[in-house]
Design an enzyme around this catalytic site. Structure first.
Site, PDB file in Angstrom:
ATOM      1  N   TYR A   1      10.462   5.457   3.486  1.00 52.47           N
ATOM      2  CA  TYR A   1      10.014   5.637   4.868  1.00 52.47           C
ATOM      3  C   TYR A   1       8.573   6.166   4.885  1.00 52.47           C
ATOM      4  O   TYR A   1       7.684   5.596   5.535  1.00 52.47           O
ATOM      5  CB  TYR A   1      10.967   6.601   5.606  1.00 52.47           C
ATOM      6  CG  TYR A   1      10.417   7.058   6.925  1.00 52.47           C
ATOM      7  CD1 TYR A   1      10.248   6.150   7.972  1.00 52.47           C
ATOM      8  CD2 TYR A   1      10.049   8.389   7.128  1.00 52.47           C
ATOM      9  CE1 TYR A   1       9.714   6.565   9.184  1.00 52.47           C
ATOM     10  CE2 TYR A   1       9.531   8.808   8.339  1.00 52.47           C
ATOM     11  CZ  TYR A   1       9.356   7.887   9.365  1.00 52.47           C
ATOM     12  OH  TYR A   1       8.827   8.296  10.558  1.00 52.47           O
TER      13      TYR A   1
ATOM     14  N   SER B   1       3.751   9.986  10.305  1.00 51.90           N
ATOM     15  CA  SER B   1       4.782  11.001  10.040  1.00 51.90           C
ATOM     16  C   SER B   1       4.309  12.007   9.007  1.00 51.90           C
ATOM     17  O   SER B   1       3.531  11.668   8.098  1.00 51.90           O
ATOM     18  CB  SER B   1       6.023  10.283   9.503  1.00 51.90           C
ATOM     19  OG  SER B   1       6.927  11.198   8.984  1.00 51.90           O
TER      20      SER B   1
ATOM     21  N   LYS C   1       4.766   4.390   6.184  1.00 49.71           N
ATOM     22  CA  LYS C   1       3.767   4.993   7.093  1.00 49.71           C
ATOM     23  C   LYS C   1       2.406   5.089   6.396  1.00 49.71           C
ATOM     24  O   LYS C   1       1.355   4.855   7.003  1.00 49.71           O
ATOM     25  CB  LYS C   1       4.238   6.391   7.539  1.00 49.71           C
ATOM     26  CG  LYS C   1       5.513   6.369   8.365  1.00 49.71           C
ATOM     27  CD  LYS C   1       5.259   5.762   9.728  1.00 49.71           C
ATOM     28  CE  LYS C   1       6.503   5.655  10.558  1.00 49.71           C
ATOM     29  NZ  LYS C   1       6.295   5.049  11.860  1.00 49.71           N
TER      30      LYS C   1
END
Ligand code: UDP
Length: 337
Positions: A150, A126, A154
């Site tokens: 988040y 991402s 990643k």
């Protein structure tokens, strides 16, 4: 004919990828999904359309008890991993959910596929790994400085894949998504998040009258119209890039990290104008304060994807909105909203 595992294959992007692969090849896939956010409805639509080329294994991402017996029975030629939780806000108030699924379960999945000698791994990363970028457009060489859990999950998986990439039996592609929208024109699968937090699906739902208004988060950004700018790409373009990335790592035998974006930014106001034009609905827009954690501008450099994959985003914002609108209308007509 090859067989692939698609982790998170019942979710929005995973199911679109399965549809793309079915339409462009004769391969078979096993969708692995625990249906926590993925939908059985997507699996059934794919099975209905593609029959015996689709297998479904209801399982957590890296569950050894389910995956080992399954993989003992078949040869798998690669893994595409879409199975992550992806809400930035939620990752801040429930970090365990994110570190457990996105990191711990992904590590378990990686361990299992290495044990079964599956070499090729395509990972959905991402733009969140970049945090607030110092320069725009963002190149892959920019430092990873995620600002939420988040993005940290990643980043952690990218670091693990880098650590593993010295092994002869493992080669990966890490694809850093920017803003993905739209769906396949045939409307076999599409976007259904609950809760929905993304701009385009919320805007088309508002146009459909399912919401009273749309809240526009932030009008005081240092951008031409004061609203945040993002780089949107059509999910079908994104799926095409996944296949190109798989072919690339298989041939070159080297790891690859690339941005998937269009190198073109649209402000929230520009997106909303497009949605109002395409849908013919002048829905209410209420201006609110900034959403915490939203950077002002996120635009990908797409040079590396062009050079390494011969890929660039082709579909316009209008096409993304048109397919998102058609999808929501269909679900509404089918009584699913
Ligand atoms: N946004 C908004 N209203 C909404 C949802 C999103 O104004 O109801 C804004 C959001 O603040 C961001 C942009 O739209 O600036 C894109 O948000 P989205 O959640 O779609 O993607 P993100 O960039 O956060 O991954």
């Amino acid at each position: 004919m090859s067989h692939f595992l698609v982790a998170g294959g019942a979710g929005y992007i995973g199911s679109n990828f399965v549809k793309y692969l079915m339409d462009t090849s004769d391969h078979e896939v096993t969708l692995i999904d625990n249906l926590s956010t993925g939908r059985m409805e997507a699996v059934e639509s794919l099975k209905e359309q593609y029959g015996s080329r689709i297998f479904f294994l209801k399982s957590d991402l890296g569950d050894p008890e389910k995956l080992h017996p399954y993989l003992h029975k078949r040869t798998v030629d690669g893994v595409f991993h879409f199975g992550a939780f992806s809400l930035v806000g939620e990752s801040q108030y429930d970090p365990m959910k994110y570190y457990y699924n996105n990191v711990a379960c992904t590590l378990s999945l990686l361990k299992i596929i290495l044990e079964h000698e599956i070499r090729h791994f395509v990972f959905s990363s991402s733009a969140a790994v970049y945090g607030i970028p110092e320069k725009t457009p963002i190149t892959e060489a920019a430092e990873r400085k995620p600002i939420n859990h988040y993005g940290k999950t990643k980043t952690m998986i990218e670091e693990v894949m880098e650590a593993l990439s010295g092994r002869e039996d493992f080669v990966y592609a890490s694809l850093r998504y920017f803003n993905v929208a739209g769906t396949d024109e045939e409307l076999v699968v599409g976007e259904c998040h609950d809760p929905e937090t993304h701009l385009i699906p919320i805007a088309v739902k508002t146009a459909l009258g399912l919401r009273d208004h749309l809240a526009l988060f932030g009008t005081d950004y240092p951008t031409p119209d004061g609203t945040a700018v993002r780089d949107y790409i059509h999910v079908t373009d994104l799926c095409r890039a996944h296949w190109a990335a798989f072919e690339k790592i298989r041939k070159a035998n080297e790891p690859l990290t690339v941005n998937l974006g269009s190198a073109r930014g649209y402000s929230v106001r520009e997106v909303l104008e497009t949605v109002q034009r395409v849908t013919g609905s002048r829905f209410r827009i209420l201006e609110e304060g900034r959403r915490p954690g939203d950077p002002p501008v996120l635009i990908a450099s797409s040079e590396k994807a062009k050079k390494e994959l011969g890929w660039q985003a082709e579909r316009s914002l209008e096409e993304m909105v048109t397919s998102a609108w058609a999808w929501e209308k269909k679900r509404s007509e089918d009584g699913l909203l």
